[in-house]
Each structure stands twice: as structure tokens, then as C-alpha cells.
Design a protein around this motif. Sequence first.
Motif, short mmCIF file in Angstrom:
data_model
loop_
_atom_site.label_atom_id
_atom_site.label_comp_id
_atom_site.label_asym_id
_atom_site.label_seq_id
_atom_site.Cartn_x
_atom_site.Cartn_y
_atom_site.Cartn_z
N GLN A 29 -31.29 53.08 40.55
CA GLN A 29 -30.69 51.76 40.31
C GLN A 29 -30.37 51.55 38.83
N LYS A 30 -31.25 52.01 37.96
CA LYS A 30 -31.06 51.81 36.52
C LYS A 30 -29.73 52.41 36.03
N TYR A 33 -26.85 50.12 35.58
CA TYR A 33 -27.01 49.07 34.56
C TYR A 33 -27.39 49.63 33.20
N ILE A 36 -26.07 47.93 28.86
CA ILE A 36 -26.33 46.49 28.97
C ILE A 36 -25.15 45.66 28.49
N ASP A 39 -19.82 45.25 31.91
CA ASP A 39 -19.78 44.43 33.12
C ASP A 39 -19.24 45.26 34.29
N TRP A 41 -20.73 46.66 36.79
CA TRP A 41 -21.23 46.30 38.11
C TRP A 41 -20.45 45.12 38.69
N CYS A 82 -18.75 53.15 39.43
CA CYS A 82 -19.61 53.02 38.24
C CYS A 82 -19.99 54.34 37.60
#
Length: 94
Positions: A29-30, A33, A36, A39, A41, A82
Motif C-alpha cells: 500500500q505504501k 503513496y 507525499i 496527487d 492516487w 500509479c
Amino acid sequence: MTSDIEYYKQLSKKVSTKQDKINFFDENQKAFYVDIYSDTWSKMMEAYAKAENLSSEQLNKIEEMKWNEMTADLKIFAYDFCILNGFVFTGVGK
């Protein structure tokens, strides 16, 4: 952050099948993201909603789901958007 990006880049090089993409999504999952300041996602969710012709209510339901409960189609789409084509992971899959 750079070491995380490199870690997930190396990990993603082992991904070749749809099931691999689903497993990567479930287990990392990390990775979605890691930047940081990105955007990616939210852009992916917008693109997925458009591709699947989802209402804002349907999209909200997806966003409220637990990570591993998301649909296989979304997991594959998210990986492609992504990781495979994401700016942070430029060069993955090439």
C-alpha cells in the motif's frame, strides 16, 4: 523517500501478470503513496471513475473500502496508473 521509491521500483520489476499486480497492490500500500507531494492516487481515482462511469456515490464507497477489499479491476488499474505509468516510478516496466 528515495530509498522507498527504489525499493518499490525493484519490487515492481517482478510484476508481470494481472495476479502479480493484484498481489503487489495488496502487499505494498505504501508504494501508492510514497511521494507525499504527489496527487497521483486522486488522479487515478478520477480516471478510474471516468473509465468505469461511476457516480460520485459509487466512488465514495470505493474510497471507504479497506485496502484489500477493493476490486481486482481497481487494483490492476491502480497499479498500471500509479506504478507502471506513474511519474515517481518512471522507468518501471521498461
